[in-house]
Enzyme design. Sequence first.
Site, PDB file in Angstrom:
ATOM      1  N   HIS A  92     -63.471  -7.968   6.461  1.00 20.05           N
ATOM      2  CA  HIS A  92     -63.656  -8.406   7.852  1.00 20.05           C
ATOM      3  C   HIS A  92     -64.180  -9.847   7.852  1.00 20.05           C
ATOM      4  CE1 HIS A  92     -65.236  -8.685  11.917  1.00 20.05           C
ATOM      5  NE2 HIS A  92     -64.401  -7.712  12.208  1.00 20.05           N
ATOM      6  N   GLU A 149     -56.515 -10.397  12.322  1.00 22.53           N
ATOM      7  CA  GLU A 149     -57.637 -10.759  13.178  1.00 22.53           C
ATOM      8  C   GLU A 149     -57.847 -12.267  13.139  1.00 22.53           C
ATOM      9  OE1 GLU A 149     -60.151  -7.141  14.117  1.00 22.53           O
ATOM     10  OE2 GLU A 149     -61.148  -8.200  12.492  1.00 22.53           O
TER      11      GLU A 149
END
Length: 221
Positions: A92, A149
């Site tokens: 992430h 993302e």
Amino acid sequence: MDTKYLIANWKANKTLREAQQWVQTFVQQERKARQYVVCPPFPFISHLAETGRGIFSVGAQDMSQYAAGPYTGEVSPYNLQDLGVKYVILGHSERRKFFGETSAQVAQKVEQALSGGFTPIVCIDRNEFQAQADQIDRSYYSRMIIAYEPVHAISTFGGQEDPIETTVETVMQLQEIFDEAPVLYGGSADSQNSLIYLQQPAISGLLVGKASLDPLEFSKM
Ligand code: PGA
């Protein structure tokens, strides 16, 4: 058409009590036909796996790049066995930015996750996808889920969404690079904009941060 994923990433939010309340509320809602996955902080995994059975799957938000051993503070794939965890979010952008995680480490984590029997959800920003792909053993691609993302679109980093055409184009590039692995989108998705993404055939689902903290909001996506 496959059922789309809706994956909640709670990050470092919620007490156990708040997590319990979230589940109680979520299970009572009328929900869409989605493959729900909830990724709570590690301490709440067991509770969610038990109480969410049949309604959502459970994932971890990270995992050590090392197998079991003398790694104080780490959570190894071995620790995550027997808890009902199916998925693990890896790489992430908050891990990369705040904890200096590199694409090489993410690639090691992918290997660990697969050897532990978990499906890695590998987060990839636009600027680094070829570099990230090059680090990961190609034979693993078909066993991974990719989460596209763009960093600037994540609420933590400003929440500037791209036009949907740009997102779809990038998702299709990622599908090609990663041998047709499912590609999710993540970045300020909520109940107002979720359908814009989910109605795109190329986008296999959403990875949701902020909006997933509210069970009512999440159930409307
Ligand atoms: P956000 O987070 O939905 O709050 O933008 C997405 C993510 O960090 O995965």
